[in-house]
Motif scaffolding. Sequence first.
Motif: not given
Length: 415
Positions: A196-203, A243-252
């Motif tokens: 259902p979200l195909a074609g949409r950009h999520a930030l 697009t995931l803008v991430s600060g410093p984390v210890r996650l995959t």
Amino acid sequence: MQQTPPPAPPLAGRRILLVVSGGIAAYKTPDLVRRLRERGAAVRVVLTGGGERFVTPLALQAVSEDTVYRDLWSLTDESAMGHIQLSRQADLVLVAPATANILARMAHGLADDLASTVLLATDKPVLVAPAMNVRMYEHPATRANLDLLAARGVGIIGPDDGAMACGEYGPGRMVEPLAIADHLIAWFAQRDAPRPLAGRHALVTSGPTHEAIDPVRYIANRSSGKQGHAVAAALAALGARVTLVSGPVRLTDPAGVTVVPVETAAEMLAACRAALPADIFVAAAAVADWRVDGAAEQKLKKDGGGPPALRLAENPDILATLSAPGPERPALVIGFAAETNDVQTYARAKRQRKGCDWIVANDVSPATGTFGGDRNSVHVIRADGQEDIWTDLPKTEVAARLATAIVDHFGNGKI
């Protein structure tokens, strides 16, 4: 009168590669193969050396009506890079039973037998059905391996609670063959359903920011990034380009998501602006409100004269900036409000002050264990006054519910 042909079996045309590892539950795999084939699937088996201790290749070959593959060094099978072909010819790779050993090997990329090599070489979806002693299942190493695999997009079926061959009771029993077959039917149905979200950009923003005091010290907060990363994964699962803008984390990094690592609030804002335009913006990061105005270029030393005076400057407000009216404002802007008291009151005020459409408020007081933990309780407050309360849920479930609410928002004609 022409008769209507019977409907096709639910797994008709599906090609499943079954990896059987060395647990006592391997004795159930001939029945699992039979159940999958009854439902129309073609099943090919890779049998580990440990698995062969519990079930014979002949039994699996008889029920699958196909070759059972065992040897990475087979002169005949490997003459045309057989492990690569096996890993690419299936629609789905299923590991059942998935022992603690094979889960660890998958998590850490080991590849020294046929099964582990196939799993490392595959470009197809992978599901695992864990089966082991309850203490092994609950061991922190196993839990960490499962979390790592889940973050990479590996699906996990079970395990069930129950009595075990060792005489103990608890979680660790492999899910029964019929239930695994039903799970695969549901998995293929969901995979083939409209996205259902195909074609949409999520930030999405996630994690803390680190604001330097000097080259070795910084101002930050206790955010783990688990909720933001889960939101990014949930949106990607519904077809969004994320697009995931991430600060410093210890996650995959979540599977199927473009990750932009940053450190400071200024870098996060710049990365968000560079990622625009977007249809959806979810500001889940816990951005530091302040930074040191003029961080020291060298490590500050104790010299007996007391602590240095730190002059603070206000960081850019990422949520307010992207919420501001303009041609690049995302159609739906969702902020997060981490509060330690008067959660709903402060969150409502923050939503109005920032100009966002929704605010997700959560209590991060020390007693809740929200920061760094795996569970969350939130209030979703919307501009139209609607509020949803989701109490004591895994952060992955909070993310899934938020993603569903976003789908409903756009499904109601919202641009």
